[in-house]
Design a protein around this motif. Sequence first.
Motif, short mmCIF file in Angstrom:
data_model
loop_
_atom_site.label_atom_id
_atom_site.label_comp_id
_atom_site.label_asym_id
_atom_site.label_seq_id
_atom_site.Cartn_x
_atom_site.Cartn_y
_atom_site.Cartn_z
N GLY A 64 -5.14 -27.77 -50.59
CA GLY A 64 -5.15 -28.66 -51.75
C GLY A 64 -6.00 -28.06 -52.86
O GLY A 64 -5.64 -28.08 -54.02
N GLN A 65 -7.13 -27.52 -52.48
CA GLN A 65 -8.06 -26.87 -53.42
C GLN A 65 -8.49 -25.55 -52.81
O GLN A 65 -8.74 -25.48 -51.61
N LEU A 66 -8.61 -24.54 -53.65
CA LEU A 66 -9.07 -23.25 -53.13
C LEU A 66 -10.47 -23.37 -52.55
O LEU A 66 -10.84 -22.67 -51.60
N THR A 67 -11.26 -24.30 -53.08
CA THR A 67 -12.64 -24.45 -52.63
C THR A 67 -12.73 -24.78 -51.13
O THR A 67 -13.70 -24.44 -50.47
N THR A 68 -11.67 -25.45 -50.58
CA THR A 68 -11.64 -25.77 -49.16
C THR A 68 -11.76 -24.52 -48.30
O THR A 68 -12.42 -24.51 -47.26
N ASP A 69 -11.07 -23.46 -48.71
CA ASP A 69 -11.02 -22.22 -47.93
C ASP A 69 -11.83 -21.10 -48.58
O ASP A 69 -11.66 -19.94 -48.24
N LEU A 70 -12.70 -21.47 -49.52
CA LEU A 70 -13.31 -20.43 -50.36
C LEU A 70 -14.05 -19.36 -49.55
O LEU A 70 -13.88 -18.17 -49.80
N ASP A 71 -14.86 -19.79 -48.56
CA ASP A 71 -15.65 -18.81 -47.81
C ASP A 71 -14.75 -17.79 -47.11
O ASP A 71 -15.03 -16.59 -47.12
N ALA A 72 -13.65 -18.28 -46.50
CA ALA A 72 -12.76 -17.38 -45.78
C ALA A 72 -12.02 -16.44 -46.74
O ALA A 72 -11.76 -15.28 -46.40
N VAL A 73 -11.71 -16.93 -47.94
CA VAL A 73 -11.02 -16.08 -48.91
C VAL A 73 -12.00 -15.03 -49.47
O VAL A 73 -11.64 -13.87 -49.65
N VAL A 74 -13.24 -15.45 -49.73
CA VAL A 74 -14.26 -14.49 -50.18
C VAL A 74 -14.41 -13.38 -49.14
O VAL A 74 -14.45 -12.19 -49.46
N GLU A 75 -14.43 -13.79 -47.86
CA GLU A 75 -14.54 -12.82 -46.76
C GLU A 75 -13.39 -11.81 -46.79
O GLU A 75 -13.59 -10.61 -46.62
N MET A 76 -12.18 -12.30 -47.04
CA MET A 76 -11.02 -11.40 -47.10
C MET A 76 -11.20 -10.37 -48.22
O MET A 76 -11.03 -9.17 -48.01
N TYR A 77 -11.58 -10.86 -49.42
CA TYR A 77 -11.73 -9.92 -50.54
C TYR A 77 -12.90 -8.96 -50.33
O TYR A 77 -12.89 -7.84 -50.82
N ASP A 78 -13.89 -9.41 -49.56
CA ASP A 78 -15.02 -8.53 -49.26
C ASP A 78 -14.57 -7.35 -48.38
O ASP A 78 -15.14 -6.27 -48.43
N GLN A 79 -13.52 -7.59 -47.57
CA GLN A 79 -12.99 -6.52 -46.70
C GLN A 79 -11.92 -5.69 -47.40
O GLN A 79 -11.43 -4.71 -46.84
N PHE A 80 -11.51 -6.12 -48.59
CA PHE A 80 -10.40 -5.46 -49.28
C PHE A 80 -10.81 -4.05 -49.72
O PHE A 80 -11.89 -3.85 -50.27
N ASP A 81 -9.95 -3.07 -49.45
CA ASP A 81 -10.25 -1.67 -49.81
C ASP A 81 -10.20 -1.52 -51.33
O ASP A 81 -9.15 -1.73 -51.94
N PRO A 82 -11.35 -1.15 -51.95
CA PRO A 82 -11.39 -1.07 -53.42
C PRO A 82 -10.38 -0.08 -54.01
O PRO A 82 -10.04 -0.19 -55.19
N THR A 83 -9.88 0.87 -53.21
CA THR A 83 -8.89 1.80 -53.78
C THR A 83 -7.59 1.08 -54.13
O THR A 83 -6.79 1.58 -54.90
N ASP A 84 -7.36 -0.10 -53.56
CA ASP A 84 -6.15 -0.87 -53.86
C ASP A 84 -6.36 -1.90 -54.96
O ASP A 84 -5.52 -2.76 -55.18
#
Lengths: 195, 122
Positions: A36-56
């Motif tokens: 419903g709101q991104l804020t509900t899953d915000l921590d898990a989404v932040v975690e995903m982007y933290d693992q995202f390879d910066p070359t992409d």
Amino acid sequence: MGRARLYPDEPSGPFPSPPSTIEDREGRDIEIRAPGQLTTDLDAVVEMYDQFDPTDRAQGIPPTGEDRIRNWLETIADESVNVIAHHKPNGDVDGDTEVIAHAMLVPDADDPAAIENNSDIEWELAIFVLQDYQQAGIGTHLLKHLLGHASDVGIERVWLTVERWNNPAIALYERVGFEASGTESFEQEMSIRLE
Amino acid sequence: MNVLVGLGGSDESVKTLRQTIDRTQDVGDDLTVAVLEKPESKRSQGEMYEEADSLLSEAGVDADLVRLEGDPGSALVDHAEQGEFDQLVIGGGTLSPMGKIQLGPITEFVLLNAPTTVKLVR
């Protein structure tokens, strides 16, 4: 912002709506949900982007570093429309699912809080799939579910920019109905009209 | 250093000029400010010229201020080729609602065609 973009005359769709569970080409079960709101899953989404390879990264997003990622997502969280792909890693029976991909639409409006109808404005799309889950068909499923969800909430006009040399991404967008629009420079602008 | 800055009339143009003025004052560069013809911009060429003139006066910077007619990217590169410039400065992209940096066709033309080093100001 607010400048008129060109859209295809013919609408695209219908697209599937979340929630869904799909099997990717590696045989992994992937759950696609729309919070419903991104804020509900915000921590898990932040975690995903933290693992995202910066070359992409593309055109400066996602930013790197947890604080900058959180700041970026919080800035766009309130009025955005999101779908999130989850996967429970093998052998982790009791563990939580991990976010492995995220797609979103952000309103192109000076005062997003004042939007009365989602069809009145244009929405910018972005999609990111974690490297270990790329080239397994997840991006196509996630993109279709985002467009299905967008259609459910009354969104009609969606646009994006993609680096001109990113042929796999351009092919993906064309498969679901996006067409090239606007002037060509480093970024190719593309747009789609939803049913 | 002999610096040429190109202004299209957007808010980014004003930011670019402010930063370039600061830099000019810090290091004593020679500055030429070119106001481009870009009808779709927030400010007309005349308005941008006036604003640039007052920003330069306020800062007490003695710069050449010129108007360039015609296609903005091409006119700026032509001007750079005709003068003895060491560096060309332009605004370095706008942010989309998503936060993506977008470089327009003028930026691309200048980057690919300029005879000098090009600085993009964020």
